[in-house]
Design a protein around this motif. Structure first.
Motif, PDB file in Angstrom:
ATOM      1  N   GLN A   1       0.931  -1.328  -0.032  1.00 20.58           N
ATOM      2  CA  GLN A   1      -0.184  -0.050  -0.017  1.00 20.58           C
ATOM      3  C   GLN A   1       0.956   1.319   0.198  1.00 20.58           C
ATOM      4  OE1 GLN A   1      -2.630  -0.621   3.563  1.00 20.58           O
ATOM      5  NE2 GLN A   1      -4.027  -1.902   2.249  1.00 20.58           N
TER       6      GLN A   1
ATOM      7  N   TRP B   1      -3.468   2.025  -6.086  1.00 22.96           N
ATOM      8  CA  TRP B   1      -4.431   2.872  -5.484  1.00 22.96           C
ATOM      9  C   TRP B   1      -5.005   3.635  -6.749  1.00 22.96           C
ATOM     10  CZ3 TRP B   1      -6.742   3.220  -0.708  1.00 22.96           C
ATOM     11  CH2 TRP B   1      -5.986   2.620   0.171  1.00 22.96           C
TER      12      TRP B   1
ATOM     13  N   SER C   1     -10.372   6.818  -2.783  1.00 21.16           N
ATOM     14  CA  SER C   1      -9.623   6.085  -3.459  1.00 21.16           C
ATOM     15  C   SER C   1      -9.784   4.530  -2.926  1.00 21.16           C
ATOM     16  CB  SER C   1      -8.296   5.974  -3.677  1.00 21.16           C
ATOM     17  OG  SER C   1      -7.501   6.245  -2.643  1.00 21.16           O
ATOM     18  N   GLN C   2      -9.481   3.504  -3.740  1.00 17.48           N
ATOM     19  CA  GLN C   2      -9.466   2.236  -3.453  1.00 17.48           C
ATOM     20  C   GLN C   2      -8.353   1.297  -3.891  1.00 17.48           C
ATOM     21  OE1 GLN C   2     -13.371   0.723  -3.846  1.00 17.48           O
ATOM     22  NE2 GLN C   2     -12.875  -1.599  -3.772  1.00 17.48           N
TER      23      GLN C   2
ATOM     24  N   CYS D   1      -7.437   7.951   1.347  1.00 13.16           N
ATOM     25  CA  CYS D   1      -8.227   7.057   1.867  1.00 13.16           C
ATOM     26  C   CYS D   1      -9.943   7.080   1.870  1.00 13.16           C
ATOM     27  CB  CYS D   1      -7.908   7.098   3.357  1.00 13.16           C
ATOM     28  SG  CYS D   1      -6.017   6.859   3.750  1.00 13.16           S
TER      29      CYS D   1
ATOM     30  N   LEU E   1     -13.491   1.281 -10.676  1.00 14.02           N
ATOM     31  CA  LEU E   1     -14.061   0.867  -9.641  1.00 14.02           C
ATOM     32  C   LEU E   1     -15.651   0.758  -9.944  1.00 14.02           C
ATOM     33  CD1 LEU E   1     -12.674   3.300  -6.725  1.00 14.02           C
ATOM     34  CD2 LEU E   1     -11.975   1.002  -7.728  1.00 14.02           C
TER      35      LEU E   1
ATOM     36  N   SER F   1      -8.492   6.197  -8.001  1.00 15.91           N
ATOM     37  CA  SER F   1      -9.283   7.291  -7.482  1.00 15.91           C
ATOM     38  C   SER F   1     -10.688   6.530  -8.133  1.00 15.91           C
ATOM     39  CB  SER F   1      -9.238   8.275  -8.026  1.00 15.91           C
ATOM     40  OG  SER F   1      -9.505   8.612  -9.318  1.00 15.91           O
ATOM     41  N   SER F   2     -12.187   7.130  -7.672  1.00 15.16           N
ATOM     42  CA  SER F   2     -13.125   6.772  -7.858  1.00 15.16           C
ATOM     43  C   SER F   2     -13.567   7.131  -9.530  1.00 15.16           C
ATOM     44  CB  SER F   2     -14.181   7.507  -7.031  1.00 15.16           C
ATOM     45  OG  SER F   2     -14.324   8.892  -7.086  1.00 15.16           O
TER      46      SER F   2
END
Length: 464
Positions: free
Chosen positions: A10, A56, A40-41, A37, A104, A58-59
């Motif tokens: 991570q 990582w 993002s995922q 945090c 996502l 982003s949406s």
């Protein structure tokens, strides 16, 4: 140890994203750690060599942006033609995400029970339709169109339209080996099947699939999983389907050409304008075209000129081919130096020496089997000129060139030959000789010679 490894992955992914500034260009730079945090995922992406990487995103990250991120992190010299695949191992389904799809959002449709994953791979055939439209949709399968050229122009510029094609396909029944030959018609309102032969009367058409809420997938190994009559299978799967086989429309075509035709038409039906804009963007950012090489004459004192006459250009290509038929003594000297002086231990085993020379090139795939080579080329796109070289499993000290041409994979044996006490390779019974495989590939990238098409696009597997 597992927890420490996850935390380290991570941290590495977060540091890389902060440096690249690709996926977070819409976020402020100072509170980046906090916003990561929230917006993002962490996703896991697999490579074709069974390697994987967690990143990582982003949406609002698109498939194009994630591919660019992965290509840079893997230090790929070529950033074009990469794709993110959605793969269902248990169902044998696989599809290439469109460049503007949100990663996502796609992952949100997965079930926790499934082993669905993203795969990072080359895909040379993503926009092949725009280059060779007439090959994809022959006039005999296009309905209600008298002028095929004007039909293409109207279809590409009209939202919600696609080629209205028709023809027989095999549809899987409820039982594993239950298949029925059905006449399908693709119309503006969706996919229909005829209940009475090839009758197109609306009274005999039954609604088969709502393409607005479905995606089309390639079926991998359909003969084994579903008892399909041929290997050319595809599936129409509802977007929110949680991996239930009963909701899948598994369809089988008689040839690869027919399968590609139907899958391309369904893609265009869903997002024709988006695909066209993605193709336009692809042309802009591409550093060079596959046909950017031109014939030139350097015999004069003006520093060279472009040969515009096709006949003269073909004659120049033949003359260049003749020069390659007599391998350069200088290149031969370097080859001998490499094998017998710089690496004398490799000279004891000629097959091992060739492995040392060629295994570092991306187009060389070692002991790949014939079926595995066909599967890899099919996965990376059945476009003309996609190729790889592998060791022959049937002939000792020989290699095989696996090449795609007209949606089919052809295999050409590369035979070692002895001439004047020196070792060479040839693909045309000794008519053209090469010192090693690298020289062979470089020649056929410029001249097609005895091959049906030039070597244009190498199959590449990178380690993430």
């Amino acid at each position: 140890k597992e927890i420490e490894e996850i935390i380290l992955n991570q941290i590495r992914a977060l540091n890389f994203i902060c440096q690249s500034e690709i996926l977070f260009r819409h976020l402020p730079t100072e509170p980046l750690g906090v916003l990561c945090c929230i917006f993002s995922q962490l996703i896991k992406v697999h490579g074709e060599d069974n390697s994987s990487r967690s990143v990582w995103v982003s949406s609002q990250a698109t498939a194009r942006e994630v591919c660019l991120l992965l290509a840079r992190s893997a230090h790929c010299s070529d950033h074009q033609n990469w794709a993110l695949l959605e793969h269902y191992p248990t169902l044998g389904l696989e599809r290439c995400l469109e460049d503007d799809e949100l990663v996502l959002e796609v992952q949100a449709t997965w079930s926790l029970k499934d082993k669905t994953r993203f795969v990072f791979s080359k895909n040379y055939a993503k926009y092949e339709f725009f280059n060779k439209q007439m090959r994809f949709f022959p006039e005999v399968m296009v309905s209600d169109s008298t002028d095929l050229i004007s039909f293409y122009q109207q279809s590409l510029m009209t939202p919600g339209t696609s080629p209205q094609i028709q023809g027989f396909l095999y549809l899987k029944g409820l039982r594993k080996k239950s298949w029925k030959k059905v006449y399908f018609t693709l119309r503006r309102s969706g996919l229909y099947r005829s209940t009475k032969g090839f009758e197109k009367d609306p009274r005999h058409l039954r609604f088969a699939a709502d393409l607005d809420v479905s995606n089309v997938y390639t079926v991998v190994d359909g003969c084994k999983l579903y008892g399909a009559p041929t290997d050319f299978n595809f599936c129409i799967k509802p977007t929110r389907n949680q991996g239930q086989v009963k909701d899948l429309k598994i369809i089988c075509a008689e040839t690869e050409h027919i399968r590609t035709l139907w899958m391309s038409a369904i893609r265009l039906f869903k997002v024709v304008i988006i695909i066209f804009l993605d193709f336009f963007f692809y042309l802009i950012v591409s550093s060079k075209s596959e046909d950017s090489l031109v014939a030139m004459d350097f015999s004069g004192n003006a520093g060279g000129r472009v040969i515009e006459n096709p006949t003269e250009a073909q004659r120049a290509e033949q003359e260049e081919g003749q020069t390659w038929r007599k391998p350069s003594l200088f290149l031969l000297f370097l080859h001998v130096m490499n094998l017998y002086i710089l690496k004398p231990e490799a000279s004891r085993d000629s097959a091992g020496a060739e492995m040392v020379v060629h295994k570092t090139h991306p187009w060389f795939h070692g002991g790949l089997s014939r079926k595995e080579a066909e599967r890899l080329i099919e996965k990376q796109g059945l476009a003309d000129g996609v190729f790889l070289i592998r060791r022959s499993q049937m002939h000792e000290n020989c290699f095989v060139l696996s090449l795609c041409y007209e949606l089919k994979v052809k295999h050409c044996i590369i035979v070692p030959m002895l001439k004047d006490g020196k070792n060479f390779f040839s693909i045309d019974d000794g008519e053209t000789l090469f010192i090693d495989l690298l020289q062979l590939v470089e020649f056929y990238q410029i001249n097609k010679g005895s091959l049906p098409v030039r070597l244009k696009r190498p199959c590449i597997c990178v380690q993430l």
